[in-house]
Design a protein around this motif. Sequence first.
Motif, short mmCIF file in Angstrom:
data_model
loop_
_atom_site.label_atom_id
_atom_site.label_comp_id
_atom_site.label_asym_id
_atom_site.label_seq_id
_atom_site.Cartn_x
_atom_site.Cartn_y
_atom_site.Cartn_z
N ARG A 249 20.49 -23.45 -30.40
CA ARG A 249 20.02 -24.05 -31.45
C ARG A 249 18.97 -24.93 -30.72
O ARG A 249 18.63 -26.15 -31.44
N ALA A 250 20.06 -25.75 -29.70
CA ALA A 250 18.89 -26.86 -29.03
C ALA A 250 17.91 -26.73 -28.56
O ALA A 250 17.67 -25.58 -28.18
N ARG A 251 17.13 -27.53 -28.91
CA ARG A 251 15.79 -27.90 -29.01
C ARG A 251 15.66 -27.25 -27.22
O ARG A 251 15.05 -26.65 -27.00
N SER A 252 16.26 -28.34 -26.24
CA SER A 252 15.29 -28.06 -25.06
C SER A 252 15.47 -26.56 -24.47
O SER A 252 14.80 -25.71 -24.20
N THR A 253 16.73 -26.12 -24.63
CA THR A 253 17.50 -24.48 -24.31
C THR A 253 16.26 -23.28 -24.98
O THR A 253 15.96 -23.20 -24.50
N GLY A 254 16.12 -23.77 -26.00
CA GLY A 254 15.87 -22.76 -27.02
C GLY A 254 14.05 -23.00 -26.95
O GLY A 254 13.84 -22.00 -26.78
N SER A 255 13.48 -23.97 -27.41
CA SER A 255 12.48 -24.07 -26.47
C SER A 255 12.03 -23.40 -25.02
O SER A 255 10.91 -22.28 -24.80
N ARG A 317 8.49 -29.75 -18.00
CA ARG A 317 7.32 -29.95 -18.78
C ARG A 317 5.57 -30.21 -18.83
O ARG A 317 4.95 -29.07 -19.15
N ALA A 428 4.90 -24.31 -27.28
CA ALA A 428 6.27 -24.34 -26.79
C ALA A 428 7.05 -24.74 -25.77
O ALA A 428 7.81 -25.73 -26.17
N GLY A 431 8.88 -28.79 -25.80
CA GLY A 431 10.35 -28.92 -26.02
C GLY A 431 11.38 -28.97 -25.43
O GLY A 431 12.40 -29.01 -25.31
N GLU A 449 17.58 -32.73 -28.05
CA GLU A 449 17.75 -33.21 -28.68
C GLU A 449 17.69 -34.52 -29.45
O GLU A 449 18.39 -35.79 -29.62
#
Length: 454
Positions: A249-255, A317, A428, A431, A449
Amino acid sequence: MLLVALSGLFATTFPVTILTLAIPTIADDLGSTETTLAWVLTLPMVGSALALPILGKLGDLHGHRRVFLTGFALAVAFTALSATATSAPALIAWRTLGQIAGTSTMPSSLALINAVHVGERRAKAMGWWSMISAGAPVVGLTIGAPAIDVLGWPTLFLLQAALMVLPVAASWAILRETPRRAARFDVPGAASLAIGIGPLLVVASEARRWGILSPWTLALSAVAVAGLAAFVGVERRSPAPLVPLAFLRARSTGSTLVVTLLTGASYMGGFFLASLLVVQQFDYSLTSAVPILSIRPVLFAVMSPVGGRVTARVGARLSALAGCVVLGLGMAGLATGSALDSLPMVVVGGFVLQGTGYGLLRPAISTALADAVDEGDLGMAGAAERLAGQLGVVFGITILASLYAGDLDRFPLAFAVGAAFAVAAAVAAPGMARPVTPPGDGRRRVLVEGEAVG
């Protein structure tokens, strides 16, 4: 440690490309069909994907050196046995067991390398790791093709097993164990994930042959959905989950995982179609097409260390974003070259840009994911990255091949969709995790996050 871990990765991955081209020869020799022998590729891929999260978690819990060495040693034995196969089922079985065992070198090599490389050194190390991942199949093609032509296909597996022996011994002497954790392995989580991922990969691989609405496709899809739903329920209640849901769910890992999946679909979907493009539209034989098709993976390998240095300089990034853009331009170049019937455009505008873009972004992805998790979860993170990449490869090939559907006029459309995958990955990429080192504090910190956590 870096060299030893990379040698294990090389020895277990280099036959992939040449094995694909050798399927017709092996089928004739074993008195089987190419359709049956295709499972020499499909079943090991499914088994490897299922093993990735399990082996990654086992390494986090019990030590990655132990998992790396055990899997590597078993891979030597099963690979040697593959050379003795006298039937298609035997070859498929030995090859699958060898691939599953060898899969341990993927998440564990990432974890072992990341455990001793931090900051800029981690990004550069991931560049070398990506280079070996890309370059090993090219070396396998160069060495394996002449060996198969002269000595027969069993030579490929004997050569691979022989190349594994020295790295296994060096790994035993040099690798240092990672810390162990006092927690039980999440058996229900592993079982439910296998039920969800396994049928999904088979459907993605075989749906074109079976048909989207065939009973097999629908039944396995239903099993996959039920398995994934059960996995989510199991992980919510597990005191030591196989894959913590907060990680996904974490934005960093999910992205980062989304970028991995989409770029894998774009690059490998394009790789598969480009092979057909060179042979069918430009009338090359498979043998004469090899030097042209090797341009892209060679550039990927060469650019990976450069990508590691760029990531160390500007961050994951920006490096990933640049790689996604260049990859997308490469897919657009393939679409244009096909539409204009121009091989120079395919090579320069397609292969060169694709290899360059993927070389830039792969070290950035591995670095960002390692930076986004705790040291004790490096194996699980590496496994998640490889699993997302494999899912992307399967779905990318399936979707682009379905769009092509054997019609030369549909090549541009299929490549354009591959370019759209790369564009979506670029969206993506912002993120992904951003490493931060505060003044006066040498410890690695990461923005997850919106909060800095150690």
